[in-house]
Design an enzyme around this catalytic site. Structure first.
Site, PDB file in Angstrom:
ATOM      1  N   SER A  67       0.958  -1.125  -0.140  1.00 39.69           N
ATOM      2  CA  SER A  67      -0.093  -0.001   0.035  1.00 39.69           C
ATOM      3  C   SER A  67       0.791   1.347  -0.097  1.00 39.69           C
ATOM      4  O   SER A  67       1.596   1.619  -0.864  1.00 39.69           O
ATOM      5  CB  SER A  67      -0.906  -0.006   1.351  1.00 39.69           C
ATOM      6  OG  SER A  67      -1.932   1.011   1.050  1.00 39.69           O
ATOM      7  N   ARG A  87     -11.973   7.215   8.515  1.00 38.05           N
ATOM      8  CA  ARG A  87     -11.588   5.814   8.734  1.00 38.05           C
ATOM      9  C   ARG A  87     -12.537   4.923   8.138  1.00 38.05           C
ATOM     10  O   ARG A  87     -12.242   3.705   7.458  1.00 38.05           O
ATOM     11  CB  ARG A  87     -11.264   5.588  10.097  1.00 38.05           C
ATOM     12  CG  ARG A  87     -10.683   3.873  10.381  1.00 38.05           C
ATOM     13  CD  ARG A  87      -9.595   3.687   9.770  1.00 38.05           C
ATOM     14  NE  ARG A  87      -9.130   2.376  10.176  1.00 38.05           N
ATOM     15  CZ  ARG A  87      -7.714   1.712   9.767  1.00 38.05           C
ATOM     16  NH1 ARG A  87      -6.890   2.391   8.894  1.00 38.05           N
ATOM     17  NH2 ARG A  87      -7.115   0.656  10.242  1.00 38.05           N
ATOM     18  N   ASP A 116      -8.473  -6.823  -4.826  1.00 41.54           N
ATOM     19  CA  ASP A 116      -8.191  -5.274  -4.313  1.00 41.54           C
ATOM     20  C   ASP A 116      -9.243  -4.464  -5.365  1.00 41.54           C
ATOM     21  O   ASP A 116      -9.046  -4.248  -6.431  1.00 41.54           O
ATOM     22  CB  ASP A 116      -6.957  -5.105  -4.393  1.00 41.54           C
ATOM     23  CG  ASP A 116      -6.400  -3.709  -3.799  1.00 41.54           C
ATOM     24  OD1 ASP A 116      -7.162  -2.752  -3.458  1.00 41.54           O
ATOM     25  OD2 ASP A 116      -5.228  -3.360  -3.374  1.00 41.54           O
ATOM     26  N   HIS A 149      -8.078  -5.287  -0.440  1.00 42.67           N
ATOM     27  CA  HIS A 149      -6.627  -4.681  -0.370  1.00 42.67           C
ATOM     28  C   HIS A 149      -6.067  -5.219   0.988  1.00 42.67           C
ATOM     29  O   HIS A 149      -4.742  -5.473   0.872  1.00 42.67           O
ATOM     30  CB  HIS A 149      -6.933  -3.193  -0.333  1.00 42.67           C
ATOM     31  CG  HIS A 149      -5.718  -2.390  -0.161  1.00 42.67           C
ATOM     32  ND1 HIS A 149      -4.895  -2.124  -1.416  1.00 42.67           N
ATOM     33  CD2 HIS A 149      -5.387  -1.786   0.658  1.00 42.67           C
ATOM     34  CE1 HIS A 149      -3.553  -1.575  -0.760  1.00 42.67           C
ATOM     35  NE2 HIS A 149      -4.041  -1.028   0.522  1.00 42.67           N
TER      36      HIS A 149
END
Length: 374
Positions: free
Chosen positions: A156, A225, A324, A354
């Site tokens: 990432s 988040r 992903d 992901h």
């Protein structure tokens, strides 16, 4: 006010997995900003050998810390399955380093740190790019006596940083693993990130970033988040785990007003993820690191992607998570095709999405052990 212990002297601590600090001086940033007296927080595992040829750098992801492996601590690491004595990245053989990115909140100079006048940087903390972070980390590598990394690998944001290392400092990276990351952030990835940053900035407690003497913008950070976590998981995983199931004891159809209804389990799950992050992360750092990732583009000022990668001097491993929906596997194939030579894309088969780069990284065990860490 944030204070730091004195910078360490080489050799570094022999206690694996313990946060250490290094002063790297003034950092001039890509966009023209300046950070004086920058401190980097970092952790190490294993021992650097005599010719410093066994050093491995693992950059963390967006809200990750430097605590890659448990080491000699009680706290589990986020890649414990991969890093440690006798594991794929054997710390009996390799010296592993993880550095908190500039702007973060796990030991490195960031918005909550004290400026030269002793006040939190807050809204005055300058814009930082991933390229800036590489230049800062290269100074720490110099202090540690590491002229060239045996390998740099990450997933990432960590994968973006690994790739930028190989392009910005080609002579210092022998091997580079880019996992669940791309050569540049796409329009959609920037859009997801912008929504998260806006959620934080629109929180009344954010106060333009100057909230350290008052209430932290926890609601905005929690919403950011929630948005991010949806992109980290796949639709199939959320459907399988939660579907339309109500939270126990709650009825989503109860109550005459929307605010009176009960929650679905998936809503409770997102609330939990939001609360966990809000309890451990700084909102300003979330903004700084997210915008750094938005700026990610290894071609900036370097021509086409093929041109930008033509000067690299690393052996590459490119991997993607097949489910992903944030960093699509096709983008990893595009990166691999632009690298000099022939490169296979290794797919991690993980229904989770992901976050498979964290949960299922051992699917890369054989290729890593046979190539990078033979």
């Amino acid at each position: 006010m944030t204070t730091y212990p004195p910078a360490p002297q080489h050799p570094v601590s022999t206690i694996d997995g313990v946060l250490q600090y290094a002063s790297i001086g003034t950092l001039e940033l890509e966009t023209g900003g300046i950070l004086p007296d920058v401190v980097l927080g970092y952790e190490t595992w294993g021992q650097l050998n005599a010719d410093a040829s066994n050093a491995v750098l693992i950059p963390h992801a967006l809200t990750g810390s430097t605590h890659v492996a448990q080491g000699n601590t009680d706290e589990p690491g986020w890649w414990d399955v991969l890093v440690g004595p006798g594991r794929t990245l054997d710390t009996n053989r390799f010296f592993v380093v993880s550095i908190n990115m500039v702007g973060g909140c796990y030991g490195s100079t960031g918005p909550a740190s004290a400026d030269p006048d002793g006040l939190p940087w807050g809204s005055r903390f300058p814009f930082v790019t991933i390229r800036d972070s590489v230049r800062a980390e290269a100074r720490l590598a110099d202090q540690l006596g590491i002229a060239r990394w045996h390998a740099v690998l990450g997933g990432s944001l960590g994968g973006a940083r690994a790739l930028e290392w190989a392009v910005t400092e080609p002579s210092r990276v022998a091997r580079c693993a880019v996992i669940a990351a791309t050569a540049a952030s796409t329009g959609e990835q920037i859009a997801f990130a912008q929504a998260q940053v806006s959620a934080i900035r629109l929180d009344p407690d954010f106060n333009g970033g100057d909230y350290y003497n008052g209430r932290a913008p926890l609601a905005g950070l929690g919403l950011a988040r929630r948005i991010a976590h949806i992109t980290y998981r796949s639709e199939a995983e959320l459907q399988y785990r939660f579907g339309r199931t109500p939270q126990p004891g709650e009825d989503p159809l109860a109550g005459a007003l929307p605010a009176q209804r009960g929650r679905y389990q998936v809503e409770s799950y997102l609330d939990h993820q939001a609360q966990k992050l809000a309890g451990r992360f700084d909102a300003n750092s979330y903004v700084i690191l997210t915008e750094a990732l938005m700026s990610h583009d290894v071609t900036r000022g370097r021509g086409s992607l093929t041109d930008a990668l033509s000067g690299t001097d690393s052996e590459f491993l490119i991997a993607a998570v097949d489910t992903d929906r944030l960093y699509f596997p096709e983008q990893s194939f595009e990166l691999a095709a632009a690298l000099p030579g022939e490169h296979q894309v290794h797919l991690i088969n993980a229904p989770i999405g992901h976050d498979g780069f964290l949960t299922d990284v051992l699917q890369l065990k054989d290729v890593l052990e046979q190539g990078f860490f033979a």
